[in-house]
Design a protein around this motif. Sequence first.
Motif, PDB file in Angstrom:
ATOM      1  N   GLY A 141       0.783  -1.175  -0.029  1.00  0.00           N
ATOM      2  CA  GLY A 141      -0.046   0.081   0.050  1.00  0.00           C
ATOM      3  C   GLY A 141       0.665   1.326   0.000  1.00  0.00           C
ATOM      4  O   GLY A 141       1.854   1.360  -0.648  1.00  0.00           O
ATOM      5  N   ALA A 148       5.165  -5.896   3.280  1.00  0.00           N
ATOM      6  CA  ALA A 148       3.823  -6.025   3.427  1.00  0.00           C
ATOM      7  C   ALA A 148       3.432  -7.187   4.289  1.00  0.00           C
ATOM      8  O   ALA A 148       2.145  -6.764   5.204  1.00  0.00           O
ATOM      9  CB  ALA A 148       3.302  -6.530   2.059  1.00  0.00           C
ATOM     10  N   THR A 180      -3.091  -3.775  -3.027  1.00  0.00           N
ATOM     11  CA  THR A 180      -2.597  -4.267  -1.918  1.00  0.00           C
ATOM     12  C   THR A 180      -2.515  -5.649  -1.485  1.00  0.00           C
ATOM     13  O   THR A 180      -3.194  -6.271  -2.112  1.00  0.00           O
ATOM     14  CB  THR A 180      -3.401  -3.281  -0.718  1.00  0.00           C
ATOM     15  OG1 THR A 180      -4.849  -4.049  -0.503  1.00  0.00           O
ATOM     16  CG2 THR A 180      -3.645  -1.980  -0.931  1.00  0.00           C
TER      17      THR A 180
END
Length: 403
Positions: A141, A148, A180
Amino acid sequence: MIDRVSSNQVYRTGIGSILEAQSQLSRIQEQVASGKRIQNPSDDPSAAAEVIRLRTELNRVETYQRNADRAINALSFEESAIAGAESVLQRARELAVQGANDALLTQEDREIIAAEIDGLRDSLLNIGNTRNADGEYIFAGDRVNSAAFSESGGAISYDGTGGPRMVNIAAGIRIQGNDTGAELFQNAPAGNGAFEVSVPNSNVGNGTVGSTGYDNSYPGNENYTISFSTGGAGQLQYTVTGSTSGALAAAQDFTPGEAISFAGATVVIEGEPNASDTFAVTSGGTQSAFDTLSELSAALRTNGSSDATAKRVSRIGAAIQSIDANLGQFSKVRTDLGARLNRLDDQISLNDSFNLQVERTISSLEDLDLAKAVTELNLQLVALQAAQQSYLKTQGISLFNYL
């Protein structure tokens, strides 16, 4: 009255004419050398202002083009990562189908398969933490400088922040520049898309979950429990109870492999459940691809009596269904990603066409008509020569020459 013209005034007039002719000649020579009609804003103020505005617009569109090019590189990189994740899950599905075959496999065989599933989970985690050429985590993101996903106590959690980054590719047009990790790896619909059926550890029978389904009448906002009991003459029966609506009907006789229908849903239970067994039908929810592989590995390692075997079969079946859901999520994101890549290509072409038109307009405003300029250059050369010759003749004139 006759005005007097002094020799000094004659000289100044002659020099002024020469300088003016030289200035005009120099201006035209600069225009011919550069190929541009406008050398200074004063040459054509309105055209010069329009050229400045158009060049500003060109710079702005060039920025959009750079943004679009970067977005294409990022999305192409992401597409490769998603393809790798799909390959991992496809292999996991093959192993799950293989591991569900009790007749051909020993527990040692299933342990070997489970170990490979663990390795696939690690591979999937590495893909989730993929970095691009700039060292940024592509699935994090807005938090591109931190991984992540992280693992703690065997559980994998998403550590990214914010939503996907948006990229300006034209005036008033923005496009999603990444996806994402939460959306890609953790947001697959659980079970068959509407509900999932799980087997509690307390079950002691050998009933297993088979196929499931639903139609448009399934509410999707309530959980259900399928409970088994012994009816008259020792007949095994089942009852479906909603978490808010209570018992949906009286106890029904159970037939292995026959669909249990309720509230627009169907659940097939095979084998012979025990009279005290239950099956949980949970509506909605999402499934993490990492959890799917963890649950598949644990299911393959389940060993023991017939009830343990039944749990293993049901849980492997549920894992296969979840893998299909995760693959469906990857396919969904990849399809959307492909649409975005196509849109970027189209917009780049539109921007190029716009730039070409603007450049043509600038050219029409500032480019020199060479034929006309050469003609004017020759005229100015003649004018300069005439001014110089006139000056040479007048500077030697004196009244004394006529006395």
